[in-house]
Scaffold this motif. Structure first.
Motif, PDB file in Angstrom:
ATOM      1  N   ASP A  78       0.860  -1.188   0.000  1.00 34.79           N
ATOM      2  CA  ASP A  78       0.000   0.000   0.000  1.00 34.79           C
ATOM      3  C   ASP A  78       0.895   1.237   0.000  1.00 34.79           C
ATOM      4  O   ASP A  78       2.043   1.189   0.420  1.00 34.79           O
ATOM      5  CB  ASP A  78      -0.994  -0.014   1.166  1.00 34.79           C
ATOM      6  N   CYS A 103       2.113   5.486   8.930  1.00 38.26           N
ATOM      7  CA  CYS A 103       1.871   4.041   9.033  1.00 38.26           C
ATOM      8  C   CYS A 103       2.973   3.290   8.282  1.00 38.26           C
ATOM      9  O   CYS A 103       2.941   2.077   8.154  1.00 38.26           O
ATOM     10  CB  CYS A 103       0.495   3.686   8.488  1.00 38.26           C
ATOM     11  N   HIS A 105       3.756   3.259   5.065  1.00 44.11           N
ATOM     12  CA  HIS A 105       3.486   2.712   3.736  1.00 44.11           C
ATOM     13  C   HIS A 105       4.594   3.097   2.747  1.00 44.11           C
ATOM     14  O   HIS A 105       4.737   2.460   1.710  1.00 44.11           O
ATOM     15  CB  HIS A 105       2.103   3.148   3.230  1.00 44.11           C
ATOM     16  N   GLU A 138      -5.343   2.553   1.165  1.00 41.42           N
ATOM     17  CA  GLU A 138      -5.561   1.483   2.151  1.00 41.42           C
ATOM     18  C   GLU A 138      -6.107   2.068   3.436  1.00 41.42           C
ATOM     19  O   GLU A 138      -6.935   1.460   4.109  1.00 41.42           O
ATOM     20  CB  GLU A 138      -4.256   0.730   2.423  1.00 41.42           C
ATOM     21  N   GLU A 139      -5.640   3.279   3.770  1.00 42.90           N
ATOM     22  CA  GLU A 139      -6.024   3.882   5.055  1.00 42.90           C
ATOM     23  C   GLU A 139      -7.532   4.122   5.157  1.00 42.90           C
ATOM     24  O   GLU A 139      -8.061   4.236   6.259  1.00 42.90           O
ATOM     25  CB  GLU A 139      -5.270   5.207   5.274  1.00 42.90           C
ATOM     26  N   HIS A 165       3.379  -5.713   6.189  1.00 44.17           N
ATOM     27  CA  HIS A 165       3.226  -4.439   6.890  1.00 44.17           C
ATOM     28  C   HIS A 165       4.383  -4.349   7.867  1.00 44.17           C
ATOM     29  O   HIS A 165       4.771  -5.353   8.457  1.00 44.17           O
ATOM     30  CB  HIS A 165       1.893  -4.357   7.637  1.00 44.17           C
TER      31      HIS A 165
HETATM   32 NI    NI Z   1      -0.800   0.657   7.432  1.00 44.40          NI
END
Ligand code: NI
Length: 399
Positions: A78, A103, A105, A138-139, A165
Protein backbone atom coordinates in the motif's frame (compact mmCIF):
# COMPACT_ATOMS: atom_id res chain seq x y z
CA UNK A 1 20.92 -21.44 -10.79
CA UNK A 2 20.62 -20.29 -7.22
CA UNK A 3 20.06 -16.64 -6.55
CA UNK A 4 21.08 -15.08 -3.27
CA UNK A 5 18.34 -12.53 -2.75
CA UNK A 6 19.77 -11.73 0.67
CA UNK A 7 23.10 -10.49 -0.72
CA UNK A 8 21.51 -8.90 -3.77
CA UNK A 9 19.07 -7.00 -1.53
CA UNK A 10 21.91 -5.71 0.65
CA UNK A 11 23.56 -4.32 -2.47
CA UNK A 12 20.58 -2.11 -3.22
CA UNK A 13 20.08 -0.97 0.38
CA UNK A 14 21.36 2.58 -0.18
CA UNK A 15 19.17 3.00 -3.22
CA UNK A 16 16.13 1.78 -1.27
CA UNK A 17 16.83 4.25 1.53
CA UNK A 18 16.90 7.09 -1.02
CA UNK A 19 13.61 5.90 -2.53
CA UNK A 20 11.96 5.58 0.87
CA UNK A 21 13.08 9.09 1.83
CA UNK A 22 11.57 10.52 -1.34
CA UNK A 23 8.22 8.91 -0.46
CA UNK A 24 8.56 9.95 3.16
CA UNK A 25 9.25 13.59 2.28
CA UNK A 26 6.40 13.67 -0.22
CA UNK A 27 3.49 11.84 1.40
CA UNK A 28 0.11 11.84 -0.34
CA UNK A 29 -3.33 11.08 1.03
CA UNK A 30 -5.62 8.24 -0.10
CA UNK A 31 -6.52 8.34 -3.83
CA UNK A 32 -4.18 11.35 -4.25
CA UNK A 33 -0.99 9.34 -4.70
CA UNK A 34 -0.08 11.08 -7.97
CA UNK A 35 3.64 11.87 -7.42
CA UNK A 36 4.10 8.60 -5.55
CA UNK A 37 2.59 6.74 -8.51
CA UNK A 38 4.81 8.59 -10.99
CA UNK A 39 7.94 7.68 -9.07
CA UNK A 40 6.82 4.05 -8.86
CA UNK A 41 6.24 3.97 -12.63
CA UNK A 42 9.70 5.46 -13.31
CA UNK A 43 11.40 2.91 -11.10
CA UNK A 44 9.47 -0.05 -12.53
CA UNK A 45 10.35 1.09 -16.04
CA UNK A 46 14.01 1.37 -15.02
CA UNK A 47 13.80 -2.33 -14.19
CA UNK A 48 12.10 -2.91 -17.57
CA UNK A 49 8.87 -4.04 -15.99
CA UNK A 50 5.60 -3.57 -17.86
CA UNK A 51 3.43 -0.95 -16.14
CA UNK A 52 -0.33 -0.42 -15.96
CA UNK A 53 -1.39 2.88 -14.41
CA UNK A 54 -4.64 4.07 -12.82
CA UNK A 55 -5.76 0.66 -11.57
CA UNK A 56 -8.23 1.34 -8.75
CA UNK A 57 -7.97 5.08 -9.47
CA UNK A 58 -4.39 5.93 -8.40
CA UNK A 59 -2.95 2.42 -8.12
CA UNK A 60 -0.06 1.10 -10.22
CA UNK A 61 0.54 -2.47 -11.37
CA UNK A 62 3.81 -3.89 -12.66
CA UNK A 63 3.95 -7.14 -14.59
CA UNK A 64 7.15 -9.15 -14.92
CA UNK A 65 6.98 -12.16 -17.21
CA UNK A 66 9.62 -14.75 -16.43
CA UNK A 67 11.70 -16.59 -18.98
CA UNK A 68 9.83 -19.82 -18.33
CA UNK A 69 6.11 -20.56 -18.20
CA UNK A 70 4.37 -21.02 -14.89
CA UNK A 71 1.91 -19.61 -12.40
CA UNK A 72 1.22 -16.00 -11.47
CA UNK A 73 2.16 -14.63 -8.06
CA UNK A 74 1.24 -11.16 -6.83
CA UNK A 75 3.18 -9.00 -4.38
CA UNK A 76 1.31 -6.12 -2.85
CA UNK A 77 2.23 -2.87 -1.09
CA UNK A 78 0.00 0.00 0.00
CA UNK A 79 1.27 3.49 -0.79
CA UNK A 80 -0.92 6.16 0.89
CA UNK A 81 -0.17 8.44 3.83
CA UNK A 82 -2.24 9.93 6.68
CA UNK A 83 -3.56 13.38 7.63
CA UNK A 84 -1.05 13.66 10.50
CA UNK A 85 1.66 16.28 11.13
CA UNK A 86 5.11 14.76 11.52
CA UNK A 87 6.91 15.56 14.78
CA UNK A 88 10.19 13.78 13.98
CA UNK A 89 13.30 15.90 13.68
CA UNK A 90 14.94 14.02 10.81
CA UNK A 91 16.49 15.15 7.55
CA UNK A 92 13.83 13.29 5.58
CA UNK A 93 10.91 14.83 7.49
CA UNK A 94 7.62 15.22 5.57
CA UNK A 95 7.61 18.36 3.41
CA UNK A 96 3.83 18.38 3.23
CA UNK A 97 2.19 20.13 6.17
CA UNK A 98 -0.39 17.93 7.88
CA UNK A 99 0.41 14.80 5.83
CA UNK A 100 2.72 12.05 7.00
CA UNK A 101 3.69 8.45 6.26
CA UNK A 102 2.76 7.64 9.85
CA UNK A 103 1.87 4.04 9.03
CA UNK A 104 5.09 3.42 7.10
CA UNK A 105 3.49 2.71 3.74
CA UNK A 106 6.55 4.47 2.28
CA UNK A 107 8.55 1.46 3.48
CA UNK A 108 6.05 -0.96 1.92
CA UNK A 109 6.18 0.74 -1.50
CA UNK A 110 9.99 0.81 -1.27
CA UNK A 111 10.24 -2.87 -0.30
CA UNK A 112 8.06 -3.80 -3.24
CA UNK A 113 10.11 -1.68 -5.65
CA UNK A 114 13.20 -3.40 -4.26
CA UNK A 115 11.60 -6.79 -4.91
CA UNK A 116 10.84 -5.69 -8.47
CA UNK A 117 14.50 -4.73 -8.99
CA UNK A 118 15.72 -8.04 -7.58
CA UNK A 119 13.28 -10.16 -9.59
CA UNK A 120 13.91 -8.08 -12.71
CA UNK A 121 17.54 -9.17 -12.58
CA UNK A 122 16.63 -12.87 -12.61
CA UNK A 123 13.71 -12.75 -15.01
CA UNK A 124 15.22 -15.40 -17.27
CA UNK A 125 15.10 -17.92 -14.41
CA UNK A 126 11.64 -16.98 -13.24
CA UNK A 127 9.11 -19.77 -13.78
CA UNK A 128 5.98 -17.73 -14.32
CA UNK A 129 4.81 -14.17 -13.83
CA UNK A 130 5.06 -11.71 -10.96
CA UNK A 131 2.49 -8.98 -10.56
CA UNK A 132 3.48 -5.99 -8.42
CA UNK A 133 0.44 -4.34 -6.89
CA UNK A 134 0.91 -0.78 -5.59
CA UNK A 135 -2.37 -0.13 -3.82
CA UNK A 136 -3.74 3.33 -3.07
CA UNK A 137 -6.15 4.33 -0.30
CA UNK A 138 -5.56 1.48 2.15
CA UNK A 139 -6.02 3.88 5.05
CA UNK A 140 -9.65 4.44 4.09
CA UNK A 141 -10.29 0.74 3.35
CA UNK A 142 -11.01 1.41 -0.31
CA UNK A 143 -7.85 0.64 -2.25
CA UNK A 144 -7.95 -3.16 -2.45
CA UNK A 145 -11.66 -3.09 -3.28
CA UNK A 146 -11.09 -0.57 -6.08
CA UNK A 147 -8.18 -2.54 -7.53
CA UNK A 148 -10.00 -5.87 -7.38
CA UNK A 149 -13.01 -4.27 -9.09
CA UNK A 150 -10.61 -3.03 -11.77
CA UNK A 151 -9.49 -6.62 -12.32
CA UNK A 152 -6.07 -6.58 -10.65
CA UNK A 153 -6.37 -10.28 -9.86
CA UNK A 154 -7.21 -11.14 -13.49
CA UNK A 155 -5.30 -10.98 -16.80
CA UNK A 156 -3.17 -12.78 -15.96
CA UNK A 157 -5.09 -14.51 -13.18
CA UNK A 158 -3.27 -14.40 -9.86
CA UNK A 159 -2.65 -17.77 -8.13
CA UNK A 160 -1.22 -16.52 -4.83
CA UNK A 161 -0.37 -13.25 -3.11
CA UNK A 162 2.20 -12.07 -0.58
CA UNK A 163 2.44 -8.75 1.21
CA UNK A 164 3.82 -7.12 4.32
CA UNK A 165 3.23 -4.44 6.89
CA UNK A 166 5.98 -2.96 9.00
CA UNK A 167 5.80 -3.58 12.74
CA UNK A 168 7.20 -1.17 15.31
CA UNK A 169 6.88 -3.98 17.86
CA UNK A 170 9.31 -6.33 16.10
CA UNK A 171 13.03 -5.44 16.02
CA UNK A 172 14.56 -4.57 12.66
CA UNK A 173 16.22 -7.70 11.34
CA UNK A 174 13.31 -9.92 12.34
CA UNK A 175 10.11 -10.76 10.50
CA UNK A 176 6.77 -11.94 11.91
CA UNK A 177 5.33 -14.97 10.12
CA UNK A 178 2.22 -16.77 11.28
CA UNK A 179 -0.23 -19.20 9.73
CA UNK A 180 -3.91 -18.48 10.35
CA UNK A 181 -5.42 -15.27 11.70
CA UNK A 182 -3.11 -12.25 11.98
CA UNK A 183 -5.22 -9.11 11.84
CA UNK A 184 -8.86 -8.61 12.81
CA UNK A 185 -12.00 -8.40 10.76
CA UNK A 186 -13.34 -4.86 11.07
CA UNK A 187 -17.09 -4.28 11.16
CA UNK A 188 -19.05 -1.08 11.69
CA UNK A 189 -22.26 -0.80 13.70
CA UNK A 190 -25.02 1.74 14.09
CA UNK A 191 -27.73 1.41 16.75
CA UNK A 192 -30.92 3.47 16.96
CA UNK A 193 -33.20 3.45 19.98
CA UNK A 194 -36.69 4.89 19.93
CA UNK A 195 -38.70 5.88 23.01
CA UNK A 196 -41.14 8.64 23.77
CA UNK A 197 -40.34 12.02 25.28
CA UNK A 198 -41.81 13.38 28.46
CA UNK A 199 -41.01 15.94 31.16
CA UNK A 200 -37.88 15.04 33.11
CA UNK A 201 -39.96 15.14 36.27
CA UNK A 202 -42.60 12.78 34.90
CA UNK A 203 -40.62 9.88 33.38
CA UNK A 204 -43.49 7.43 33.88
CA UNK A 205 -45.42 9.21 31.10
CA UNK A 206 -42.63 8.67 28.58
CA UNK A 207 -40.36 5.85 27.40
CA UNK A 208 -36.77 6.74 28.19
CA UNK A 209 -34.47 6.02 25.22
CA UNK A 210 -31.39 6.98 27.25
CA UNK A 211 -32.13 4.43 29.96
CA UNK A 212 -32.75 1.72 27.35
CA UNK A 213 -29.53 2.70 25.54
CA UNK A 214 -27.55 2.45 28.79
CA UNK A 215 -28.86 -1.07 29.35
CA UNK A 216 -28.10 -2.00 25.74
CA UNK A 217 -24.47 -0.84 26.08
CA UNK A 218 -24.02 -2.94 29.23
CA UNK A 219 -25.82 -6.01 27.88
CA UNK A 220 -23.91 -6.04 24.60
CA UNK A 221 -20.75 -6.91 26.55
CA UNK A 222 -22.42 -10.10 27.75
CA UNK A 223 -22.11 -11.40 24.18
CA UNK A 224 -18.33 -11.50 24.51
CA UNK A 225 -18.41 -13.06 27.99
CA UNK A 226 -21.36 -15.44 27.57
CA UNK A 227 -22.00 -16.16 23.91
CA UNK A 228 -18.49 -16.45 22.47
CA UNK A 229 -16.44 -19.46 23.52
CA UNK A 230 -13.66 -18.74 26.02
CA UNK A 231 -11.28 -20.09 23.37
CA UNK A 232 -12.45 -17.59 20.80
CA UNK A 233 -12.45 -13.86 20.94
CA UNK A 234 -14.37 -10.78 19.86
CA UNK A 235 -14.38 -7.09 20.66
CA UNK A 236 -17.63 -5.15 20.68
CA UNK A 237 -17.10 -1.45 21.25
CA UNK A 238 -19.53 1.44 21.29
CA UNK A 239 -17.68 4.59 20.27
CA UNK A 240 -20.37 7.26 20.15
CA UNK A 241 -23.64 7.77 21.96
CA UNK A 242 -25.89 10.71 21.21
CA UNK A 243 -29.34 11.54 22.50
CA UNK A 244 -31.36 14.03 24.43
CA UNK A 245 -31.92 17.72 23.98
CA UNK A 246 -32.39 19.23 27.44
CA UNK A 247 -31.54 18.36 31.05
CA UNK A 248 -35.19 18.18 32.05
CA UNK A 249 -36.59 16.22 29.10
CA UNK A 250 -36.86 12.45 28.82
CA UNK A 251 -35.22 11.65 25.49
CA UNK A 252 -37.19 9.86 22.81
CA UNK A 253 -34.18 8.95 20.65
CA UNK A 254 -30.59 7.75 21.00
CA UNK A 255 -28.12 6.94 18.28
CA UNK A 256 -24.92 4.98 18.85
CA UNK A 257 -22.06 3.84 16.62
CA UNK A 258 -19.40 1.27 17.21
CA UNK A 259 -16.93 -1.23 15.85
CA UNK A 260 -16.60 -5.01 16.16
CA UNK A 261 -13.39 -7.00 15.77
CA UNK A 262 -13.10 -10.77 15.29
CA UNK A 263 -10.56 -13.24 13.93
CA UNK A 264 -12.76 -16.24 13.14
CA UNK A 265 -15.29 -15.89 10.32
CA UNK A 266 -17.69 -18.18 12.24
CA UNK A 267 -17.64 -15.88 15.27
CA UNK A 268 -18.02 -12.88 12.99
CA UNK A 269 -21.07 -14.33 11.27
CA UNK A 270 -22.91 -14.69 14.58
CA UNK A 271 -22.42 -11.14 15.83
CA UNK A 272 -25.25 -9.35 13.96
CA UNK A 273 -27.82 -11.88 15.18
CA UNK A 274 -26.53 -11.87 18.78
CA UNK A 275 -26.38 -8.08 18.90
CA UNK A 276 -29.81 -7.64 17.37
CA UNK A 277 -31.28 -10.04 19.92
CA UNK A 278 -29.77 -8.12 22.87
CA UNK A 279 -30.81 -4.75 21.44
CA UNK A 280 -34.39 -5.76 20.69
CA UNK A 281 -35.05 -7.70 23.89
CA UNK A 282 -33.39 -5.09 26.11
CA UNK A 283 -35.36 -2.30 24.49
CA UNK A 284 -38.54 -4.31 24.86
CA UNK A 285 -37.90 -4.64 28.61
CA UNK A 286 -37.61 -0.84 28.80
CA UNK A 287 -40.65 -0.24 26.67
CA UNK A 288 -38.51 1.14 23.83
CA UNK A 289 -37.61 -0.10 20.36
CA UNK A 290 -34.14 -0.72 18.95
CA UNK A 291 -32.58 -1.22 15.53
CA UNK A 292 -29.15 -2.45 14.47
CA UNK A 293 -27.28 -1.69 11.28
CA UNK A 294 -24.32 -4.04 10.90
CA UNK A 295 -21.80 -3.50 8.12
CA UNK A 296 -19.20 -6.18 7.35
CA UNK A 297 -16.41 -3.71 6.54
CA UNK A 298 -13.27 -5.86 6.16
CA UNK A 299 -12.60 -9.56 6.68
CA UNK A 300 -9.73 -10.76 8.88
CA UNK A 301 -6.22 -11.22 7.52
CA UNK A 302 -5.89 -15.02 7.62
CA UNK A 303 -2.70 -16.56 6.30
CA UNK A 304 -3.33 -19.66 4.23
CA UNK A 305 -1.37 -22.80 5.14
CA UNK A 306 0.56 -23.62 1.95
CA UNK A 307 1.56 -20.09 0.97
CA UNK A 308 2.59 -19.45 4.58
CA UNK A 309 4.76 -22.59 4.54
CA UNK A 310 6.48 -21.36 1.37
CA UNK A 311 6.69 -17.88 2.89
CA UNK A 312 8.27 -19.04 6.13
CA UNK A 313 11.04 -20.85 4.24
CA UNK A 314 11.57 -17.83 2.00
CA UNK A 315 11.82 -15.49 5.00
CA UNK A 316 14.31 -17.80 6.74
CA UNK A 317 16.59 -17.54 3.70
CA UNK A 318 16.72 -13.77 4.26
CA UNK A 319 16.79 -13.40 8.06
CA UNK A 320 17.61 -16.94 9.21
CA UNK A 321 15.41 -19.09 11.42
CA UNK A 322 16.39 -16.93 14.38
CA UNK A 323 15.02 -13.89 12.62
CA UNK A 324 11.50 -15.33 12.42
CA UNK A 325 9.14 -14.39 15.23
CA UNK A 326 5.54 -15.41 15.77
CA UNK A 327 3.67 -12.10 15.86
CA UNK A 328 0.86 -11.34 18.26
CA UNK A 329 -2.60 -10.91 16.78
CA UNK A 330 -3.50 -7.29 16.19
CA UNK A 331 -6.96 -5.80 16.50
CA UNK A 332 -6.22 -3.50 13.60
CA UNK A 333 -7.56 -4.36 10.14
CA UNK A 334 -5.91 -4.47 6.70
CA UNK A 335 -7.61 -4.62 3.34
CA UNK A 336 -5.01 -7.17 2.20
CA UNK A 337 -7.70 -9.50 3.57
CA UNK A 338 -9.83 -8.77 0.49
CA UNK A 339 -7.21 -10.31 -1.81
CA UNK A 340 -6.93 -13.28 0.55
CA UNK A 341 -10.67 -13.85 0.15
CA UNK A 342 -10.01 -14.43 -3.57
CA UNK A 343 -6.61 -16.14 -3.64
CA UNK A 344 -4.42 -17.91 -1.07
CA UNK A 345 -1.91 -15.58 0.46
CA UNK A 346 0.46 -14.72 3.27
CA UNK A 347 1.03 -11.40 5.00
CA UNK A 348 4.21 -10.70 6.97
CA UNK A 349 5.11 -8.25 9.70
CA UNK A 350 8.43 -6.62 8.82
CA UNK A 351 10.31 -5.62 11.97
CA UNK A 352 11.30 -1.92 11.94
CA UNK A 353 11.86 -1.28 15.67
CA UNK A 354 15.14 0.11 16.98
CA UNK A 355 15.00 0.94 20.69
CA UNK A 356 18.50 2.43 20.82
CA UNK A 357 17.51 4.99 18.22
CA UNK A 358 14.11 5.63 19.79
CA UNK A 359 12.24 4.04 16.88
CA UNK A 360 9.50 2.53 18.98
CA UNK A 361 6.37 4.55 18.20
CA UNK A 362 3.09 2.95 17.20
CA UNK A 363 1.44 3.20 13.81
CA UNK A 364 -0.31 6.53 13.24
CA UNK A 365 1.86 8.29 15.85
CA UNK A 366 3.31 11.70 14.94
CA UNK A 367 6.68 10.25 15.91
CA UNK A 368 6.36 7.06 13.89
CA UNK A 369 9.56 6.11 12.06
CA UNK A 370 11.30 2.97 10.83
CA UNK A 371 14.80 1.55 11.00
CA UNK A 372 15.75 1.77 7.33
CA UNK A 373 17.92 -1.34 7.52
CA UNK A 374 14.59 -3.18 7.23
CA UNK A 375 14.03 -1.97 3.66
CA UNK A 376 16.34 -4.47 2.00
CA UNK A 377 14.89 -7.21 4.20
CA UNK A 378 11.40 -6.26 3.01
CA UNK A 379 12.60 -6.36 -0.59
CA UNK A 380 14.40 -9.65 -0.02
CA UNK A 381 11.51 -11.51 1.60
CA UNK A 382 9.02 -10.39 -1.06
CA UNK A 383 11.33 -11.32 -3.93
CA UNK A 384 12.25 -14.65 -2.35
CA UNK A 385 8.59 -15.49 -1.63
CA UNK A 386 7.53 -14.84 -5.22
CA UNK A 387 10.51 -16.69 -6.66
CA UNK A 388 10.05 -19.71 -4.37
CA UNK A 389 6.30 -19.88 -4.96
CA UNK A 390 6.83 -20.03 -8.72
CA UNK A 391 9.63 -22.60 -8.33
CA UNK A 392 7.50 -24.83 -6.13
CA UNK A 393 4.41 -24.59 -8.29
CA UNK A 394 6.33 -25.46 -11.45
CA UNK A 395 7.99 -28.47 -9.82
CA UNK A 396 4.66 -29.63 -8.32
CA UNK A 397 3.12 -29.36 -11.78
CA UNK A 398 5.73 -31.68 -13.28
CA UNK A 399 5.15 -34.52 -10.85
NI1 NI B 1 -0.80 0.66 7.43
Amino acid sequence: MTIDFKDEAKCISDKLIRIRRFFHENPELSFKEFETGKRIVELLEESEIEVIENVGKTGVVGILKGGKPGKVVALRADIDALPITEMNDVEYKSKIEGVMHACGHDSHATSLLGAAMLLGKVRKDLKGTVKFIFEPAEEINQGAKAMIEDGVLENPKVDAIFGLHNSPNIPAGSVGVKEGPLMAAVDTTGIRIYGESSHGAIPDRGRDAILAASAVVMNLQSIVSRKISAFQTAVISIGTINGGKANNVISEYVEMTGTCRTYDPKVREQLPRLMKNIIQKTCEAYNAAGELEYEFTLPAVINERETTAIGRKAVSKIVGDDGIVIPELTGGGEDFALYQEQVPGCFYFLGVRNEERGIVHEWHSQEFDIDESALCIGAGILAQSAFDFLEKESSDGMQ
